[in-house]
Design a protein around this motif. Structure first.
Motif, PDB file in Angstrom:
ATOM      1  N   MET A  99      67.386   0.706  19.930  1.00  0.00           N
ATOM      2  CA  MET A  99      66.602   1.924  20.104  1.00  0.00           C
ATOM      3  C   MET A  99      65.863   1.873  21.434  1.00  0.00           C
ATOM      4  SD  MET A  99      64.851   2.440  16.350  1.00  0.00           S
ATOM      5  CE  MET A  99      64.080   0.810  16.384  1.00  0.00           C
ATOM      6  N   ARG A 100      66.079   2.872  22.268  1.00  0.00           N
ATOM      7  CA  ARG A 100      65.398   2.956  23.557  1.00  0.00           C
ATOM      8  C   ARG A 100      64.165   3.848  23.380  1.00  0.00           C
ATOM      9  NH1 ARG A 100      71.151   4.496  25.993  1.00  0.00           N
ATOM     10  NH2 ARG A 100      70.887   5.773  24.124  1.00  0.00           N
ATOM     11  N   ILE A 101      62.989   3.207  23.375  1.00  0.00           N
ATOM     12  CA  ILE A 101      61.738   3.879  23.042  1.00  0.00           C
ATOM     13  C   ILE A 101      60.906   4.069  24.308  1.00  0.00           C
ATOM     14  CG2 ILE A 101      59.678   3.838  21.603  1.00  0.00           C
ATOM     15  CD1 ILE A 101      62.330   3.857  20.039  1.00  0.00           C
ATOM     16  N   ALA A 102      60.483   5.300  24.546  1.00  0.00           N
ATOM     17  CA  ALA A 102      59.510   5.579  25.600  1.00  0.00           C
ATOM     18  C   ALA A 102      58.122   5.601  24.970  1.00  0.00           C
ATOM     19  CB  ALA A 102      59.802   6.922  26.256  1.00  0.00           C
ATOM     20  N   LEU A 103      57.232   4.764  25.457  1.00  0.00           N
ATOM     21  CA  LEU A 103      55.873   4.680  24.916  1.00  0.00           C
ATOM     22  C   LEU A 103      54.881   5.024  26.011  1.00  0.00           C
ATOM     23  CD1 LEU A 103      54.543   2.129  22.393  1.00  0.00           C
ATOM     24  CD2 LEU A 103      53.137   2.697  24.363  1.00  0.00           C
ATOM     25  N   ASN A 104      54.015   5.980  25.740  1.00  0.00           N
ATOM     26  CA  ASN A 104      53.013   6.390  26.720  1.00  0.00           C
ATOM     27  C   ASN A 104      51.886   5.361  26.735  1.00  0.00           C
ATOM     28  OD1 ASN A 104      51.250   7.653  28.433  1.00  0.00           O
ATOM     29  ND2 ASN A 104      51.301   9.631  27.406  1.00  0.00           N
ATOM     30  N   ALA A 105      51.836   4.587  27.802  1.00  0.00           N
ATOM     31  CA  ALA A 105      50.833   3.524  27.925  1.00  0.00           C
ATOM     32  C   ALA A 105      49.784   3.853  28.980  1.00  0.00           C
ATOM     33  CB  ALA A 105      51.522   2.198  28.259  1.00  0.00           C
ATOM     34  N   ARG A 106      49.597   5.129  29.264  1.00  0.00           N
ATOM     35  CA  ARG A 106      48.655   5.515  30.326  1.00  0.00           C
ATOM     36  C   ARG A 106      47.240   5.039  30.021  1.00  0.00           C
ATOM     37  NH1 ARG A 106      45.044   9.310  31.661  1.00  0.00           N
ATOM     38  NH2 ARG A 106      45.269  10.462  29.707  1.00  0.00           N
ATOM     39  N   ILE A 107      46.884   4.956  28.749  1.00  0.00           N
ATOM     40  CA  ILE A 107      45.528   4.550  28.389  1.00  0.00           C
ATOM     41  C   ILE A 107      45.209   3.135  28.857  1.00  0.00           C
ATOM     42  CG2 ILE A 107      46.092   3.588  26.101  1.00  0.00           C
ATOM     43  CD1 ILE A 107      43.495   5.012  25.118  1.00  0.00           C
ATOM     44  N   LEU A 108      46.242   2.328  29.143  1.00  0.00           N
ATOM     45  CA  LEU A 108      46.016   0.963  29.608  1.00  0.00           C
ATOM     46  C   LEU A 108      45.523   0.918  31.051  1.00  0.00           C
ATOM     47  CD1 LEU A 108      49.045  -0.924  28.018  1.00  0.00           C
ATOM     48  CD2 LEU A 108      46.709  -0.702  27.176  1.00  0.00           C
ATOM     49  N   GLN A 109      45.519   2.063  31.720  1.00  0.00           N
ATOM     50  CA  GLN A 109      44.929   2.115  33.049  1.00  0.00           C
ATOM     51  C   GLN A 109      43.404   2.139  32.981  1.00  0.00           C
ATOM     52  OE1 GLN A 109      46.922   1.844  35.620  1.00  0.00           O
ATOM     53  NE2 GLN A 109      48.778   2.005  34.381  1.00  0.00           N
ATOM     54  N   ALA A 110      42.870   2.398  31.794  1.00  0.00           N
ATOM     55  CA  ALA A 110      41.413   2.460  31.592  1.00  0.00           C
ATOM     56  C   ALA A 110      40.917   1.131  31.025  1.00  0.00           C
ATOM     57  CB  ALA A 110      41.088   3.595  30.621  1.00  0.00           C
ATOM     58  N   PRO A 111      39.612   0.884  31.067  1.00  0.00           N
ATOM     59  CA  PRO A 111      39.060  -0.287  30.371  1.00  0.00           C
ATOM     60  C   PRO A 111      39.453  -0.251  28.899  1.00  0.00           C
ATOM     61  CG  PRO A 111      37.405   0.712  31.773  1.00  0.00           C
ATOM     62  CD  PRO A 111      38.562   1.662  31.761  1.00  0.00           C
ATOM     63  N   ARG A 112      39.849  -1.377  28.362  1.00  0.00           N
ATOM     64  CA  ARG A 112      40.411  -1.391  27.012  1.00  0.00           C
ATOM     65  C   ARG A 112      39.335  -1.380  25.945  1.00  0.00           C
ATOM     66  NH1 ARG A 112      45.575  -5.441  28.023  1.00  0.00           N
ATOM     67  NH2 ARG A 112      46.435  -4.148  29.700  1.00  0.00           N
ATOM     68  N   THR A 113      39.387  -0.315  25.161  1.00  0.00           N
ATOM     69  CA  THR A 113      38.601  -0.251  23.937  1.00  0.00           C
ATOM     70  C   THR A 113      39.609  -0.180  22.793  1.00  0.00           C
ATOM     71  OG1 THR A 113      38.379   2.144  24.268  1.00  0.00           O
ATOM     72  CG2 THR A 113      36.593   0.769  25.066  1.00  0.00           C
ATOM     73  N   GLY A 114      39.276   0.493  21.698  1.00  0.00           N
ATOM     74  CA  GLY A 114      40.122   0.423  20.506  1.00  0.00           C
ATOM     75  C   GLY A 114      41.574   0.805  20.719  1.00  0.00           C
ATOM     76  N   ILE A 115      41.841   2.005  21.261  1.00  0.00           N
ATOM     77  CA  ILE A 115      43.227   2.464  21.395  1.00  0.00           C
ATOM     78  C   ILE A 115      43.961   1.647  22.446  1.00  0.00           C
ATOM     79  CG2 ILE A 115      44.690   4.439  21.931  1.00  0.00           C
ATOM     80  CD1 ILE A 115      42.565   6.263  20.841  1.00  0.00           C
ATOM     81  N   GLY A 116      43.271   1.267  23.515  1.00  0.00           N
ATOM     82  CA  GLY A 116      43.913   0.429  24.517  1.00  0.00           C
ATOM     83  C   GLY A 116      44.359  -0.905  23.953  1.00  0.00           C
ATOM     84  N   HIS A 117      43.507  -1.524  23.133  1.00  0.00           N
ATOM     85  CA  HIS A 117      43.900  -2.788  22.493  1.00  0.00           C
ATOM     86  C   HIS A 117      45.075  -2.559  21.542  1.00  0.00           C
ATOM     87  CE1 HIS A 117      40.842  -5.302  24.207  1.00  0.00           C
ATOM     88  NE2 HIS A 117      39.861  -4.539  23.759  1.00  0.00           N
ATOM     89  N   TYR A 118      45.048  -1.432  20.840  1.00  0.00           N
ATOM     90  CA  TYR A 118      46.170  -1.101  19.950  1.00  0.00           C
ATOM     91  C   TYR A 118      47.482  -1.063  20.713  1.00  0.00           C
ATOM     92  CZ  TYR A 118      49.349   2.163  17.551  1.00  0.00           C
ATOM     93  OH  TYR A 118      50.453   2.766  16.996  1.00  0.00           O
ATOM     94  N   VAL A 119      47.507  -0.352  21.838  1.00  0.00           N
ATOM     95  CA  VAL A 119      48.747  -0.231  22.612  1.00  0.00           C
ATOM     96  C   VAL A 119      49.196  -1.591  23.132  1.00  0.00           C
ATOM     97  CG1 VAL A 119      49.777   0.769  24.682  1.00  0.00           C
ATOM     98  CG2 VAL A 119      48.309   2.170  23.234  1.00  0.00           C
ATOM     99  N   ALA A 120      48.267  -2.351  23.702  1.00  0.00           N
ATOM    100  CA  ALA A 120      48.635  -3.650  24.276  1.00  0.00           C
ATOM    101  C   ALA A 120      49.177  -4.596  23.211  1.00  0.00           C
ATOM    102  CB  ALA A 120      47.420  -4.264  24.973  1.00  0.00           C
ATOM    103  N   GLU A 121      48.510  -4.682  22.066  1.00  0.00           N
ATOM    104  CA  GLU A 121      48.962  -5.602  21.021  1.00  0.00           C
ATOM    105  C   GLU A 121      50.263  -5.123  20.381  1.00  0.00           C
ATOM    106  OE1 GLU A 121      47.783  -8.488  20.379  1.00  0.00           O
ATOM    107  OE2 GLU A 121      45.944  -8.398  21.573  1.00  0.00           O
ATOM    108  N   LEU A 122      50.403  -3.818  20.197  1.00  0.00           N
ATOM    109  CA  LEU A 122      51.628  -3.289  19.603  1.00  0.00           C
ATOM    110  C   LEU A 122      52.819  -3.548  20.504  1.00  0.00           C
ATOM    111  CD1 LEU A 122      53.026  -1.649  17.357  1.00  0.00           C
ATOM    112  CD2 LEU A 122      52.480   0.419  18.657  1.00  0.00           C
ATOM    113  N   VAL A 123      52.656  -3.344  21.799  1.00  0.00           N
ATOM    114  CA  VAL A 123      53.753  -3.603  22.737  1.00  0.00           C
ATOM    115  C   VAL A 123      54.197  -5.060  22.646  1.00  0.00           C
ATOM    116  CG1 VAL A 123      54.324  -3.795  25.192  1.00  0.00           C
ATOM    117  CG2 VAL A 123      53.218  -1.728  24.324  1.00  0.00           C
TER     118      VAL A 123
END
Length: 376
Positions: A1-25
């Motif tokens: 499966m070729r998945i496109a994931l929007n990780a733009r939030i990782l350009q910001a200081p990591r709070t809850g959603i940023g940590h979610y994206v980083a750990e999920l990836v």
């Protein structure tokens, strides 16, 4: 499966959603049939960016002042996103609010509905964009991931969608959150003027929804000797409209028994969590409450409100308080100071509860949702 994931939030200081994206990836990398491409707002990459500290962008305050700035940035991001379509994408995952346009199957993660309950926590321009785009994004998504059953139930009722459109994928706990010996965290603790197990800790963005005024009030009700021995440390970024409780905060800071530490590196937060007497998390509304899980995994008792998703996370390990009862919070703090057997029982219960949550499980549920959304 070729998945496109929007990780733009990782350009910001990591709070809850940023940590979610980083750990999920990171956890999805263990799923053999998942091939991720990360969209960073202006381009694509297969690598996670380094976490930034506050002040990463001088444009953010400016964007709030320019009419139509959010829409213009969104238009540019969509153009950049579309350029990737020359390379095949099977599914698009939007992990933060409204998705970009994509002709194929889309999965979104809906972490909470804060904008409905606490609209004052969002800048007006951003709130307008959420209200304009989120409902459409939810309707277009084949599946909606949520961090908790509470949010799944709330969103299902609000948007009028069937239960089968929702998949609950509870968050996990990063490896850096674990019990530590006092000697291992002594340097960081001493930098903030505290000793292991001799301070209370609050972690969260400084905004009214986090209800930090309750923690300030309750701590002020402790006897002077206990306030001096067990100061209250507050870790978190300045949020929108934080001035709503700044007067009480300034008074508490002036007392010398409360310390505002601001945004800290992840490892420093992990060490502070491992050394605290307890985490105080009096939030009024959470889609999950990641600091609660991280504290329990660190061997630290948690004091939480019995609101929204927090009972799902803390389970039987939580010390539950009412969100408008400073005397109840004071008593909970007092007991965790005076009753060492009870403190140890809370620590053990928290460690056991935290073992139920892993990023590996979150990734497996997420990958299964991808397959389901693609008709597999």
């Amino acid at each position: 499966m070729r998945i496109a994931l929007n990780a733009r939030i990782l350009q910001a200081p990591r709070t809850g959603i940023g940590h979610y994206v980083a750990e999920l990836v990171g956890a999805l990398a263990q799923e053999s049939d998942v091939e991720l491409s990360l969209f960073h707002g202006w381009g694509w990459s297969s690598q996670l960016p380094q976490a930034t500290m506050p002040g990463y962008s001088r444009l953010t305050p400016l964007l709030r002042q320019i009419p139509g700035a959010y829409q213009a940035r969104r238009w540019l991001e969509q153009k950049r996103f579309d350029q990737r379509r020359a390379q095949p994408i099977d599914l698009y995952h939007e992990p933060s609010l409204w998705p970009l346009s994509f002709e194929g199957p889309t999965v979104i993660t809906l972490h909470d509905l804060t904008h409905l309950h606490y609209p004052e926590t969002q800048p007006p321009a951003r709130l307008r964009e959420i209200e304009r785009r989120l409902a459409d994004g939810v309707q277009r998504a084949r599946l909606i991931l949520t961090d908790s059953q509470f949010i799944a139930d709330e969103a299902r009722q609000h948007f009028g969608l069937p239960a089968e459109r929702f998949v609950v994928a509870p968050l996990g706990v990063a490896a850096r959150f674990h019990p530590r010996e006092p000697a291992a965290i002594d340097t960081v603790l001493k930098a903030h003027g505290v000793e292991a197990r001799e301070y209370f800790l609050c972690v969260g963005t400084l905004e009214p929804r986090k209800n930090l005024t309750l923690a300030l009030h309750a701590h002020a009700l402790l006897p002077e000797a206990l306030r001096q021995r067990y100061p209250l440390l507050i870790v978190g970024m300045a949020g929108w409209q934080r001035e709503q409780f700044s007067a009480q905060l300034h008074t508490a800071l002036a007392s010398g028994h409360v310390c505002l530490l601001g945004y800290l590196p992840d490892e420093h937060v992990a060490q502070l969590l491992a050394g605290a007497r307890a985490l105080i998390f009096p939030s009024l509304y959470e889609g999950f409450g990641l600091p609660v899980l991280e504290a329990m995994a660190s061997g630290t008792p948690v004091i939480v409100t019995r609101r929204s998703a927090m009972p799902e996370v803390a389970g039987a390990a939580g010390n539950y308080i009412e969100p408008d009862d400073p005397h109840g919070l004071r008593d909970a703090m007092h007991r965790l100071i005076d009753d060492q057997p009870y403190w140890q029982a809370c620590t053990d219960a928290g460690l056991q509860q935290a073992r139920l949550f892993t990023w590996e499980r979150c990734a497996k549920v997420t990958a299964r949702a991808y397959r389901q959304a693609m008709g597999g």
